[in-house]
Design an enzyme around this catalytic site. Structure first.
Site, PDB file in Angstrom:
ATOM      1  N   LYS A  15       0.849  -1.206   0.000  1.00 43.90           N
ATOM      2  CA  LYS A  15       0.000   0.000   0.000  1.00 43.90           C
ATOM      3  C   LYS A  15       0.881   1.252   0.000  1.00 43.90           C
ATOM      4  O   LYS A  15       0.657   2.190  -0.771  1.00 43.90           O
ATOM      5  CB  LYS A  15      -0.939   0.002   1.227  1.00 43.90           C
ATOM      6  CG  LYS A  15      -1.826  -1.234   1.313  1.00 43.90           C
ATOM      7  CD  LYS A  15      -2.753  -1.203   2.515  1.00 43.90           C
ATOM      8  CE  LYS A  15      -2.039  -1.293   3.855  1.00 43.90           C
ATOM      9  NZ  LYS A  15      -1.350  -2.563   4.105  1.00 43.90           N
ATOM     10  N   ARG A  88      -9.952   0.631   8.491  1.00 51.47           N
ATOM     11  CA  ARG A  88      -9.427  -0.693   8.796  1.00 51.47           C
ATOM     12  C   ARG A  88     -10.454  -1.551   9.526  1.00 51.47           C
ATOM     13  O   ARG A  88     -10.167  -2.688   9.873  1.00 51.47           O
ATOM     14  CB  ARG A  88      -8.218  -0.513   9.698  1.00 51.47           C
ATOM     15  CG  ARG A  88      -6.974  -1.173   9.182  1.00 51.47           C
ATOM     16  CD  ARG A  88      -5.898  -0.746  10.127  1.00 51.47           C
ATOM     17  NE  ARG A  88      -4.682  -1.427   9.950  1.00 51.47           N
ATOM     18  CZ  ARG A  88      -3.609  -0.901   9.373  1.00 51.47           C
ATOM     19  NH1 ARG A  88      -3.650   0.292   8.849  1.00 51.47           N
ATOM     20  NH2 ARG A  88      -2.495  -1.587   9.326  1.00 51.47           N
ATOM     21  N   ARG A 122      11.973  -5.195   5.514  1.00 49.46           N
ATOM     22  CA  ARG A 122      11.684  -3.799   5.153  1.00 49.46           C
ATOM     23  C   ARG A 122      12.561  -2.855   5.970  1.00 49.46           C
ATOM     24  O   ARG A 122      12.854  -3.087   7.146  1.00 49.46           O
ATOM     25  CB  ARG A 122      10.213  -3.477   5.439  1.00 49.46           C
ATOM     26  CG  ARG A 122       9.916  -1.982   5.264  1.00 49.46           C
ATOM     27  CD  ARG A 122       8.454  -1.676   5.235  1.00 49.46           C
ATOM     28  NE  ARG A 122       7.735  -2.100   6.421  1.00 49.46           N
ATOM     29  CZ  ARG A 122       6.415  -1.994   6.555  1.00 49.46           C
ATOM     30  NH1 ARG A 122       5.688  -1.484   5.573  1.00 49.46           N
ATOM     31  NH2 ARG A 122       5.827  -2.388   7.656  1.00 49.46           N
ATOM     32  N   ARG A 155      11.128  -0.904  11.590  1.00 48.72           N
ATOM     33  CA  ARG A 155       9.987  -0.646  12.480  1.00 48.72           C
ATOM     34  C   ARG A 155       9.901  -1.706  13.560  1.00 48.72           C
ATOM     35  O   ARG A 155      10.146  -2.877  13.319  1.00 48.72           O
ATOM     36  CB  ARG A 155       8.679  -0.641  11.655  1.00 48.72           C
ATOM     37  CG  ARG A 155       8.396   0.681  10.993  1.00 48.72           C
ATOM     38  CD  ARG A 155       7.269   0.658  10.004  1.00 48.72           C
ATOM     39  NE  ARG A 155       6.071  -0.057  10.404  1.00 48.72           N
ATOM     40  CZ  ARG A 155       4.958  -0.122   9.670  1.00 48.72           C
ATOM     41  NH1 ARG A 155       4.905   0.496   8.492  1.00 48.72           N
ATOM     42  NH2 ARG A 155       3.909  -0.786  10.090  1.00 48.72           N
ATOM     43  N   ARG A 166      -0.198  -9.183  13.372  1.00 44.24           N
ATOM     44  CA  ARG A 166      -0.841  -8.175  12.508  1.00 44.24           C
ATOM     45  C   ARG A 166      -1.653  -8.853  11.407  1.00 44.24           C
ATOM     46  O   ARG A 166      -2.722  -8.370  11.031  1.00 44.24           O
ATOM     47  CB  ARG A 166       0.219  -7.247  11.898  1.00 44.24           C
ATOM     48  CG  ARG A 166       0.773  -6.248  12.904  1.00 44.24           C
ATOM     49  CD  ARG A 166       2.075  -5.627  12.452  1.00 44.24           C
ATOM     50  NE  ARG A 166       1.972  -4.848  11.238  1.00 44.24           N
ATOM     51  CZ  ARG A 166       3.017  -4.523  10.474  1.00 44.24           C
ATOM     52  NH1 ARG A 166       4.234  -4.914  10.809  1.00 44.24           N
ATOM     53  NH2 ARG A 166       2.840  -3.799   9.396  1.00 44.24           N
TER      54      ARG A 166
HETATM   55  P1  AP5 Z   1       4.861  -1.538   1.972  1.00 45.15           P
HETATM   56  O1  AP5 Z   1       4.543  -0.794   0.727  1.00 45.15           O
HETATM   57  O2  AP5 Z   1       5.545  -0.809   3.068  1.00 45.15           O
HETATM   58  O3  AP5 Z   1       3.558  -2.306   2.497  1.00 45.15           O
HETATM   59  P2  AP5 Z   1       2.264  -1.757   3.236  1.00 45.15           P
HETATM   60  O4  AP5 Z   1       1.102  -2.468   2.646  1.00 45.15           O
HETATM   61  O5  AP5 Z   1       2.229  -0.257   3.207  1.00 45.15           O
HETATM   62  O6  AP5 Z   1       2.553  -2.323   4.678  1.00 45.15           O
HETATM   63  P3  AP5 Z   1       2.448  -1.679   6.142  1.00 45.15           P
HETATM   64  O7  AP5 Z   1       3.153  -2.634   7.054  1.00 45.15           O
HETATM   65  O8  AP5 Z   1       2.938  -0.279   6.184  1.00 45.15           O
HETATM   66  O9  AP5 Z   1       0.947  -1.754   6.369  1.00 45.15           O
HETATM   67  P4  AP5 Z   1       0.217  -1.900   7.676  1.00 45.15           P
HETATM   68  O10 AP5 Z   1      -1.149  -1.727   7.151  1.00 45.15           O
HETATM   69  O11 AP5 Z   1       0.422  -3.085   8.503  1.00 45.15           O
HETATM   70  O12 AP5 Z   1       0.895  -0.790   8.601  1.00 45.15           O
HETATM   71  P5  AP5 Z   1       0.471   0.674   8.988  1.00 45.15           P
HETATM   72  O13 AP5 Z   1       1.688   1.495   9.003  1.00 45.15           O
HETATM   73  O14 AP5 Z   1      -0.727   1.125   8.213  1.00 45.15           O
HETATM   74  O15 AP5 Z   1       5.750  -2.806   1.532  1.00 45.15           O
HETATM   75  C1  AP5 Z   1       6.276  -3.704   2.497  1.00 45.15           C
HETATM   76  C2  AP5 Z   1       7.681  -4.159   2.062  1.00 45.15           C
HETATM   77  O16 AP5 Z   1       7.560  -4.931   0.863  1.00 45.15           O
HETATM   78  C3  AP5 Z   1       8.649  -3.006   1.730  1.00 45.15           C
HETATM   79  O17 AP5 Z   1       9.935  -3.382   2.129  1.00 45.15           O
HETATM   80  C4  AP5 Z   1       8.576  -2.894   0.188  1.00 45.15           C
HETATM   81  O18 AP5 Z   1       9.776  -2.395  -0.363  1.00 45.15           O
HETATM   82  C5  AP5 Z   1       8.341  -4.344  -0.197  1.00 45.15           C
HETATM   83  N1  AP5 Z   1       7.526  -4.496  -1.418  1.00 45.15           N
HETATM   84  C6  AP5 Z   1       6.441  -3.751  -1.785  1.00 45.15           C
HETATM   85  N2  AP5 Z   1       5.950  -4.220  -2.952  1.00 45.15           N
HETATM   86  C7  AP5 Z   1       6.724  -5.294  -3.307  1.00 45.15           C
HETATM   87  C8  AP5 Z   1       6.723  -6.206  -4.414  1.00 45.15           C
HETATM   88  N3  AP5 Z   1       5.810  -6.115  -5.387  1.00 45.15           N
HETATM   89  N4  AP5 Z   1       7.651  -7.183  -4.443  1.00 45.15           N
HETATM   90  C9  AP5 Z   1       8.579  -7.284  -3.448  1.00 45.15           C
HETATM   91  N5  AP5 Z   1       8.651  -6.451  -2.381  1.00 45.15           N
HETATM   92  C10 AP5 Z   1       7.738  -5.459  -2.319  1.00 45.15           C
HETATM   93  O19 AP5 Z   1      -0.074   0.447  10.503  1.00 45.15           O
HETATM   94  C11 AP5 Z   1       0.809   0.161  11.568  1.00 45.15           C
HETATM   95  C12 AP5 Z   1       0.009   0.078  12.876  1.00 45.15           C
HETATM   96  O20 AP5 Z   1      -0.643   1.343  13.134  1.00 45.15           O
HETATM   97  C13 AP5 Z   1      -1.122  -0.944  12.890  1.00 45.15           C
HETATM   98  O21 AP5 Z   1      -0.663  -2.242  13.219  1.00 45.15           O
HETATM   99  C14 AP5 Z   1      -2.054  -0.350  13.969  1.00 45.15           C
HETATM  100  O22 AP5 Z   1      -1.555  -0.604  15.260  1.00 45.15           O
HETATM  101  C15 AP5 Z   1      -1.953   1.146  13.709  1.00 45.15           C
HETATM  102  N6  AP5 Z   1      -2.957   1.628  12.751  1.00 45.15           N
HETATM  103  C16 AP5 Z   1      -2.730   2.202  11.535  1.00 45.15           C
HETATM  104  N7  AP5 Z   1      -3.885   2.527  10.946  1.00 45.15           N
HETATM  105  C17 AP5 Z   1      -4.878   2.180  11.795  1.00 45.15           C
HETATM  106  C18 AP5 Z   1      -6.299   2.247  11.717  1.00 45.15           C
HETATM  107  N8  AP5 Z   1      -6.936   2.758  10.646  1.00 45.15           N
HETATM  108  N9  AP5 Z   1      -7.018   1.767  12.777  1.00 45.15           N
HETATM  109  C19 AP5 Z   1      -6.406   1.265  13.877  1.00 45.15           C
HETATM  110  N10 AP5 Z   1      -5.061   1.164  13.986  1.00 45.15           N
HETATM  111  C20 AP5 Z   1      -4.295   1.616  12.959  1.00 45.15           C
END
Ligand code: AP5
Length: 208
Positions: A15, A88, A122, A155, A166
Site C-alpha cells: 500500500k 481498517r 523492510r 519498524r 498483525r
Molecule cells: P509496503 O509498501 O511498506 O507495504 P504496506 O502495505 O504499506 O505495509 P504496512 O506494514 O505499512 O501496512 P500496515 O497496514 O500493517 O501498517 P500501517 O503502518 O498502516 O511494503 C512492504 C515491504 O515490501 C517493503 O519493504 C517494500 O519495499 C516491499 N515491497 C512492496 N511491494 C513489493 C513487491 N511487489 N515485491 C517485493 N517487495 C515489495 O499500521 C501500523 C500500525 O498502526 C497498525 O498495526 C495499527 O496498530 C496502527 N494503525 C494504523 N492505521 C490504523 C487504523 N486505521 N485503525 C487502527 N489502527 C491503525
C-alpha cells in the site's frame, strides 16, 4: 480519474509502495494512518502515548482515536486523496462514508509467507516515510534514504512474531472491508506479487 481512493490489503501488501508512486506521478495527497501514528509516537504526543502499546503489539488502535484523527485530516483536503491504512474496520468505513464518498477501493492480494518475508526485510525512512527492502528495493547507499538522506530504520512491529499477529488482526477486522466495498461496487483487486513497476501499471489502469 478517481479522486478518493482507499488502499486496502494486509500488512506488507505494498500500500505504501504503490501509494508513494501514485503521489509522485499524479500528485495525490497520501494520508497514511500508520505514518501519522508513528510520528505521534516519536513526538510523544497524547495520541502517540495512547497508540504506542497497541502498535507495538500489532493490534489496532481504538476506532474513536483513529476516526477523530482522520476526520480532521480529511476535512483539510481539496483534490485527489489516497487513504492508506484507513479505514481498517467496518466502523471506520461507516464513519468515512458519512464524510466523503470513496471512488475506488484498491485491494492488494499477496500470500502470507511473502508478506512475512517482505516485512521482516523492510527498512523505512523516519523522515519522509519512504519504504525500502533489503533485497527487492535497496537504497542507492546502504542504510540511507534516497529521497531525503535520513538514516533508515526497522519498524518495531516488523519483527516476525508481531507481523504474524498483525496478519491475524487483518483477517479478523479488516478483511470484511473487501466485501463492504465490493457491495458498493468500488472494489478492484490487484495481484500484489511480482515486479513493483508491473503492479503499478495495473494500479494506473484502475484509477482511470
Ligand atoms: P509496503 O509498501 O511498506 O507495504 P504496506 O502495505 O504499506 O505495509 P504496512 O506494514 O505499512 O501496512 P500496515 O497496514 O500493517 O501498517 P500501517 O503502518 O498502516 O511494503 C512492504 C515491504 O515490501 C517493503 O519493504 C517494500 O519495499 C516491499 N515491497 C512492496 N511491494 C513489493 C513487491 N511487489 N515485491 C517485493 N517487495 C515489495 O499500521 C501500523 C500500525 O498502526 C497498525 O498495526 C495499527 O496498530 C496502527 N494503525 C494504523 N492505521 C490504523 C487504523 N486505521 N485503525 C487502527 N489502527 C491503525
Amino acid at each position: 480519474m478517481k479522486t478518493t481512493i482507499v488502499l486496502l490489503g494486509p500488512p506488507g501488501a505494498g500500500k505504501g509502495t504503490q501509494g508513494e508512486k501514485l503521489t509522485d506521478e499524479f500528485g495525490y495527497v497520501r494520508l497514511s494512518t500508520g505514518d501519522m501514528l508513528r510520528e505521534a509516537v516519536r513526538n510523544g504526543t497524547e495520541l502517540g502515548k495512547k497508540a504506542k502499546e497497541y502498535m507495538d503489539a500489532g493490534a489496532l488502535v481504538p476506532n474513536d482515536l483513529i476516526i477523530n484523527l482522520m476526520k480532521e485530516k480529511i476535512a483539510g483536503i481539496n483534490g485527489g486523496v489516497l487513504l492508506d491504512g484507513f479505514p481498517r474496520t467496518v466502523e471506520q468505513a461507516d464513519a468515512l462514508a458519512e464524510q466523503m464518498e470513496v471512488d475506488l477501493a484498491l485491494n492488494f492480494d499477496v500470500a502470507d509467507e511473502e508478506l512475512v518475508s517482505r516485512l521482516t526485510q523492510r527498512r523505512s525512512c523516519p523522515n519522509c516515510n519512504a519504504v525500502y527492502h533489503l533485497v527487492t528495493k535497496k537504497p542507492a547507499k546502504e542504510g540511507v534514504c534516497d529521497k531525503c538522506g535520513a538514516a533508515l530504520y526497522q519498524r518495531d512491529d516488523d519483527k516476525e512474531a508481531t507481523v504474524r499477529n498483525r496478519l491475524e488482526v487483518y483477517r479478523k477486522n479488516t478483511m470484511p472491508l473487501i466485501d463492504y466495498y465490493s457491495k458498493k461496487g468500488t472494489l478492484v483487486t490487484i495481484e500484489g506479487s511480482g515486479d513493483i513497476d508491473a503492479i503499478f501499471e495495473q494500479v494506473k489502469k484502475a484509477i482511470q
